[in-house]
Design an enzyme around this catalytic site. Structure first.
Site, short mmCIF file in Angstrom:
data_model
loop_
_atom_site.label_atom_id
_atom_site.label_comp_id
_atom_site.label_asym_id
_atom_site.label_seq_id
_atom_site.Cartn_x
_atom_site.Cartn_y
_atom_site.Cartn_z
N CYS A 154 55.29 22.63 48.28
CA CYS A 154 54.75 23.44 47.20
C CYS A 154 53.94 22.61 46.21
O CYS A 154 54.35 22.41 45.06
CB CYS A 154 55.88 24.17 46.50
SG CYS A 154 56.67 25.29 47.64
N TYR A 157 45.32 8.83 47.85
CA TYR A 157 44.09 8.01 47.82
C TYR A 157 42.88 8.77 48.33
O TYR A 157 41.87 8.15 48.68
CB TYR A 157 44.24 6.76 48.69
CG TYR A 157 45.56 6.06 48.62
CD1 TYR A 157 45.96 5.39 47.47
CD2 TYR A 157 46.42 6.05 49.73
CE1 TYR A 157 47.18 4.73 47.42
CE2 TYR A 157 47.63 5.40 49.68
CZ TYR A 157 48.01 4.74 48.52
OH TYR A 157 49.21 4.09 48.49
N GLU A 201 48.81 -12.34 55.48
CA GLU A 201 49.83 -11.29 55.36
C GLU A 201 49.27 -9.93 55.74
O GLU A 201 49.21 -9.02 54.91
CB GLU A 201 50.32 -11.21 53.90
CG GLU A 201 50.83 -12.50 53.32
CD GLU A 201 51.02 -12.41 51.78
OE1 GLU A 201 50.59 -11.42 51.16
OE2 GLU A 201 51.61 -13.35 51.23
N GLY A 241 45.09 -7.38 53.67
CA GLY A 241 43.99 -6.58 53.15
C GLY A 241 42.91 -6.20 54.13
O GLY A 241 42.03 -5.41 53.79
N ARG A 301 48.35 -3.32 57.27
CA ARG A 301 47.64 -2.20 57.88
C ARG A 301 47.00 -2.54 59.23
O ARG A 301 47.12 -1.77 60.18
CB ARG A 301 46.54 -1.75 56.91
CG ARG A 301 45.78 -0.52 57.36
CD ARG A 301 44.56 -0.24 56.47
NE ARG A 301 44.79 -0.53 55.08
CZ ARG A 301 45.18 0.38 54.17
NH1 ARG A 301 45.32 1.63 54.53
NH2 ARG A 301 45.36 0.03 52.93
N1 LLP Z 1 50.23 -8.90 50.77
C1 LLP Z 1 50.44 -8.39 49.55
C2 LLP Z 1 50.86 -9.25 48.45
C3 LLP Z 1 50.24 -7.00 49.35
O1 LLP Z 1 50.43 -6.48 48.14
C4 LLP Z 1 49.83 -6.18 50.43
C5 LLP Z 1 49.64 -4.73 50.27
C6 LLP Z 1 49.65 -6.78 51.69
C7 LLP Z 1 49.85 -8.15 51.83
C8 LLP Z 1 49.23 -6.01 52.90
O2 LLP Z 1 47.98 -5.43 52.75
P1 LLP Z 1 47.27 -4.73 54.01
O3 LLP Z 1 46.98 -5.80 55.02
O4 LLP Z 1 48.20 -3.69 54.55
O5 LLP Z 1 46.05 -4.15 53.43
N2 LLP Z 1 49.75 2.26 50.30
C9 LLP Z 1 48.36 1.84 50.36
C10 LLP Z 1 48.23 0.36 50.58
C11 LLP Z 1 48.93 -0.47 49.55
C12 LLP Z 1 48.85 -1.94 49.82
C13 LLP Z 1 49.76 -2.71 48.92
N3 LLP Z 1 49.78 -4.12 49.16
C14 LLP Z 1 47.67 2.65 51.44
O6 LLP Z 1 48.30 3.52 52.05
O7 LLP Z 1 46.47 2.47 51.69
#
Ligand code: LLP
Length: 427
Positions: free
Chosen positions: A356, A330, A287, A250, A290
């Site tokens: 389109c 988003y 985890e 996150g 991004r």
């Molecule tokens: N762990 C779990 C259980 C998750 O659901 C997620 C992301 C992560 C880790 C990794 O989160 P990060 O570090 O990447 O923020 N498609 C969206 C983001 C969706 C995230 C879903 N879960 C976007 O393009 O912003």
């Protein structure tokens, strides 16, 4: 705590004194010529650098950084991170197979998240011996117990707890409130852990949490972890000793500007988590998705034409929402730069693709240096949830992807062909 660095947060830079944009020293013009456009370009060096920042921030504390591979699941990137010692956060049987093919040696460093795991997915994960199932409901825990018994394998599980903290992010990527579909409440978790005592096929191995994505402040992570720490203590009093706490992913980046304090942000994120866990002597897991890959990647696209409708100017490019859906889904902002040295004159435009849909835009009302047909643009910070969320809508072919390491690049995904696209169809 790693030193505050002045590093650019993006690997896409121009040579000193201006000129054409490169991924490090590798020219994007050259890559576009060689591999065609649209093209995803990722910096392996930056991905590794980011991974090491997390590890360094943990210092002596036992830690496991599980890359949330949903952000970009290219096998070459998985292998790169596996070689660094990373684990993986997976959310499907498909992601499991990817890790097993790219880095089978990392099978024991996999955590499996997701609300909808099926019996078949659980069986496969048990078979290959993943580290931990992040279980999201009582029903799933029961299924896991059944499948483990059938396979005669002990299933290590963590309950994914919903800490009910609000983190400032887009509502579609926020997950930590009690009205979200993810996880179980702290109260329910306590009961569920207790219910597994004496079941020889279930090992209460850890607890996990994930409050949302693109969160740039450390405070909500700390707040969530305080609640988890209290649960860990309650469990200890009940005779249940967990081996790991998984703080989820996150951590967000700055999409709007280059050059934020990358190392500092990682350090405060890790500190917020570990400070809440000073009384816990087990392993801390995270985890990130991004933060590891977003800024390492750019989508390189060619201007097809420039057109005007009334007062509005459009730059029509060969990339579209099929390659990068984040702006449409988003309202995400991605910086766009001309690859060639930018002209001084700027004009307000929408950068749109050929799909389109009115939602097919990469930028709206954006002041950009004037560009002409045939020129290249780089859409920045596109390494996470770009290629991974791409689609074949409008019968568009999935694009090629190259990985730059040092002064060299290699193709890690060839451009899809029409035959690839039609291979599964029956006429
Ligand atoms: N762990 C779990 C259980 C998750 O659901 C997620 C992301 C992560 C880790 C990794 O989160 P990060 O570090 O990447 O923020 N498609 C969206 C983001 C969706 C995230 C879903 N879960 C976007 O393009 O912003």
């Amino acid at each position: 705590v790693p030193q505050k660095t002045k590093m650019e947060s993006r690997p896409f830079v121009r040579p000193e004194g201006g000129g054409s944009l490169g991924c490090g020293k590798v020219s994007l013009e050259k890559l576009a010529k060689k591999y065609g456009t649209p093209l995803y370009v990722d910096s392996a060096d930056q991905i590794v650098e980011r991974y090491r920042l997390f590890k360094a921030a943990f210092g002596e504390r036992e830690s496991l950084v599980c890359y949330a591979m949903k952000a970009n699941s290219a096998q070459a990137i998985l292998k790169l991170l596996a070689d660094e010692g990373a684990g993986f956060d997976i959310v499907s049987g498909g992601e499991l197979e990817r890790v097993l093919r790219a880095a089978p040696e990392a099978a024991g460093r996999i955590v499996f998240s997701g609300v909808g795991k099926t019996a078949a997915e659980i069986d496969r994960a048990l078979e290959v011996g993943i580290l931990e199932f992040n279980v999201e409901s009582a029903d799933e825990l029961e299924l896991l117990a059944q499948r483990a018994k059938k396979a005669k394998k002990v299933a290590r599980f963590a309950l994914r707890v919903n800490p009910d903290v609000l983190a400032a992010t887009h509502p579609y990527i926020s997950t930590g409130l009690k009205e979200h579909k993810f996880g179980v409440s702290i109260k329910e978790a306590l009961e569920l852990y207790k219910s597994t005592v004496g079941n020889k096929w279930l090992e209460a191995h850890g607890v996990s949490v994930h409050i949302g994505s693109q969160i740039t402040e450390a405070t909500p992570f700390g707040a969530a972890m305080q609640r988890i720490a209290a649960l860990v203590k309650q469990l200890e009093r009940a005779g249940i000793k967990l081996k790991s706490v998984d703080a989820g992913g996150g951590l967000g980046i700055d999409y709007e500007k280059d050059g934020f304090d990358v190392a500092g942000r990682v350090a405060s994120f890790v500190a917020a988590i570990t400070e809440a866990l000073t009384d816990f002597d087990g392993r801390v897991m995270i985890e990130p998705g991004r933060f590891l890959v977003a800024q390492a990647g750019a989508l390189v696209t060619r201007v097809v034409r420039v057109k005007k409708n009334g007062r509005k100017s459009f730059v029509v490019v060969d990339a579209a929402m099929t390659e990068l859906i984040r702006p449409a889904l988003y309202e995400a902002y991605h910086e766009i730069q001309p690859v060639a040295a930018p002209r001084a004159e700027k004009i307000k435009v929408d950068v749109v693709g050929p799909v389109c849909e009115s939602g097919d835009f990469l930028a709206q009302d954006r002041k950009l240096p004037v560009v002409e047909a045939g020129e290249l643009l780089a859409v920045l910070d596109a390494g996470a949830y770009g290629m991974a969320q791409s689609s074949n809508y409008n019968s568009r072919l999935k694009v090629a992807e190259v990985l730059v390491q040092g002064n060299k690049e290699r193709l890690i995904r060839r451009r899809e062909t029409m035959d690839d696209l039609l291979a599964t169809e029956i006429l």
